[in-house]
Motif scaffolding. Structure first.
Motif, PDB file in Angstrom:
ATOM      1  N   ASN A 168       0.947  -1.237   0.116  1.00 54.69           N
ATOM      2  CA  ASN A 168      -0.118  -0.039  -0.144  1.00 54.69           C
ATOM      3  C   ASN A 168       0.936   1.218  -0.010  1.00 54.69           C
ATOM      4  O   ASN A 168       1.998   1.284   0.606  1.00 54.69           O
ATOM      5  CB  ASN A 168      -0.997  -0.035   1.247  1.00 54.69           C
ATOM      6  CG  ASN A 168      -1.861  -1.104   1.323  1.00 54.69           C
ATOM      7  OD1 ASN A 168      -2.495  -1.545   0.151  1.00 54.69           O
ATOM      8  ND2 ASN A 168      -2.227  -1.607   2.427  1.00 54.69           N
ATOM      9  N   GLU A 169       0.445   2.261  -0.475  1.00 54.30           N
ATOM     10  CA  GLU A 169       0.964   3.708  -0.315  1.00 54.30           C
ATOM     11  C   GLU A 169       0.397   4.640   0.449  1.00 54.30           C
ATOM     12  O   GLU A 169      -0.563   4.290   0.789  1.00 54.30           O
ATOM     13  CB  GLU A 169       1.048   4.338  -1.859  1.00 54.30           C
ATOM     14  CG  GLU A 169       1.724   3.355  -2.874  1.00 54.30           C
ATOM     15  CD  GLU A 169       2.023   4.052  -4.225  1.00 54.30           C
ATOM     16  OE1 GLU A 169       1.865   5.369  -4.181  1.00 54.30           O
ATOM     17  OE2 GLU A 169       2.235   3.244  -5.371  1.00 54.30           O
ATOM     18  N   ILE A 170       1.360   5.363   1.183  1.00 53.66           N
ATOM     19  CA  ILE A 170       1.094   6.438   2.201  1.00 53.66           C
ATOM     20  C   ILE A 170       0.320   7.380   1.480  1.00 53.66           C
ATOM     21  O   ILE A 170       0.568   8.027   0.547  1.00 53.66           O
ATOM     22  CB  ILE A 170       2.219   6.779   3.030  1.00 53.66           C
ATOM     23  CG1 ILE A 170       2.925   5.690   3.518  1.00 53.66           C
ATOM     24  CG2 ILE A 170       1.990   7.823   3.815  1.00 53.66           C
ATOM     25  CD1 ILE A 170       2.235   4.956   4.844  1.00 53.66           C
ATOM     26  N   ASP A 171      -0.638   8.088   2.177  1.00 56.88           N
ATOM     27  CA  ASP A 171      -1.447   9.203   1.946  1.00 56.88           C
ATOM     28  C   ASP A 171      -0.504  10.351   2.056  1.00 56.88           C
ATOM     29  O   ASP A 171      -0.156  10.775   3.144  1.00 56.88           O
ATOM     30  CB  ASP A 171      -2.524   9.297   3.043  1.00 56.88           C
ATOM     31  CG  ASP A 171      -3.543  10.382   2.390  1.00 56.88           C
ATOM     32  OD1 ASP A 171      -3.175  11.393   1.600  1.00 56.88           O
ATOM     33  OD2 ASP A 171      -4.588  10.652   2.945  1.00 56.88           O
ATOM     34  N   GLU A 172       0.078  11.010   0.827  1.00 62.84           N
ATOM     35  CA  GLU A 172       0.777  12.117   0.845  1.00 62.84           C
ATOM     36  C   GLU A 172       0.274  13.253   1.299  1.00 62.84           C
ATOM     37  O   GLU A 172       0.752  14.080   1.924  1.00 62.84           O
ATOM     38  CB  GLU A 172       1.487  12.431  -0.630  1.00 62.84           C
ATOM     39  CG  GLU A 172       2.131  11.273  -1.062  1.00 62.84           C
ATOM     40  CD  GLU A 172       2.748  11.290  -2.458  1.00 62.84           C
ATOM     41  OE1 GLU A 172       3.036  12.451  -2.872  1.00 62.84           O
ATOM     42  OE2 GLU A 172       2.958  10.500  -3.133  1.00 62.84           O
ATOM     43  N   LYS A 173      -1.139  13.463   0.953  1.00 65.66           N
ATOM     44  CA  LYS A 173      -1.669  14.677   1.424  1.00 65.66           C
ATOM     45  C   LYS A 173      -1.793  14.744   3.054  1.00 65.66           C
ATOM     46  O   LYS A 173      -1.522  15.967   3.363  1.00 65.66           O
ATOM     47  CB  LYS A 173      -3.094  14.813   0.792  1.00 65.66           C
ATOM     48  CG  LYS A 173      -3.288  15.253  -0.840  1.00 65.66           C
ATOM     49  CD  LYS A 173      -4.588  15.058  -1.180  1.00 65.66           C
ATOM     50  CE  LYS A 173      -4.571  15.429  -2.525  1.00 65.66           C
ATOM     51  NZ  LYS A 173      -5.719  15.170  -3.379  1.00 65.66           N
ATOM     52  N   GLN A 174      -2.033  13.369   3.592  1.00 64.76           N
ATOM     53  CA  GLN A 174      -2.114  13.524   5.080  1.00 64.76           C
ATOM     54  C   GLN A 174      -0.809  13.956   5.539  1.00 64.76           C
ATOM     55  O   GLN A 174      -0.838  14.964   6.717  1.00 64.76           O
ATOM     56  CB  GLN A 174      -2.572  12.404   5.470  1.00 64.76           C
ATOM     57  CG  GLN A 174      -2.736  12.343   7.056  1.00 64.76           C
ATOM     58  CD  GLN A 174      -2.866  11.144   7.662  1.00 64.76           C
ATOM     59  OE1 GLN A 174      -2.707  10.043   6.981  1.00 64.76           O
ATOM     60  NE2 GLN A 174      -3.185  10.835   9.098  1.00 64.76           N
TER      61      GLN A 174
END
Length: 157
Positions: A19-25
């Motif tokens: 999974n990829e991390i939420d960059e916006k958060q």
């Protein structure tokens, strides 16, 4: 430190893609913490084309530092320098507390743990605790990282 499968950004099939991390958060949290501490964001590197991490350069308490976030796992670290291939990890207890509700903040000690890589009969093994895939172990053999932090935050393309 137990290195989980996919932490390097390499995987053997699309089914095993981490999974990829939420960059916006991540950016939102960084901006809020900088505002709270009267600091400022100096640079945000979102490209991560040749890295497996997001990087924010900030100035807090009259010192420049980097906040690094692995792109696949919620592993966060602080560094004073980030230049291929060198990462100088640091601890920041104040900022660590602010990031802890959202991420696992790794200490300088954890990140500087030496890697114990062994090659026997054409097979590569990593003696450090890990669940890395064979493709990740091949990358470790090729890139020759020296410490755990260089696996979690790498410049492998």
């Amino acid at each position: 430190m137990n290195l989980p499968n996919g932490v390097t950004g390499f995987y053997s099939s699309i089914d095993n893609k981490p999974n990829e991390i939420d960059e916006k958060q991540f950016k939102y949290i960084c901006f809020n913490l900088v505002r709270k501490n009267q600091g400022r964001i100096l640079d945000i590197d979102e490209s991560n084309l040749a890295t497996n991490f997001l990087k924010v350069k900030m100035n807090i308490c009259n010192r420049e530092m980097y906040v690094l976030l692995n792109a696949y796992y919620p592993f966060l670290a602080f560094a004073s320098t980030v230049e291929f291939p060198h990462l100088n990890f640091i601890d920041d207890p104040v900022l660590s507390k602010d990031f802890m509700p959202f991420y696992t903040v790794l200490s300088k000690e954890e990140l500087n743990e030496p890697l114990d890589i062994r090659k026997s009969k054409g097979k590569v093994s990593l003696e450090n605790k890990n669940k890395l895939s064979s493709s990740e172990l091949e990358q470790i053999l090729f890139w020759k990282p020296k410490k755990v932090g260089e696996v979690i935050f790498n410049f492998w393309d």
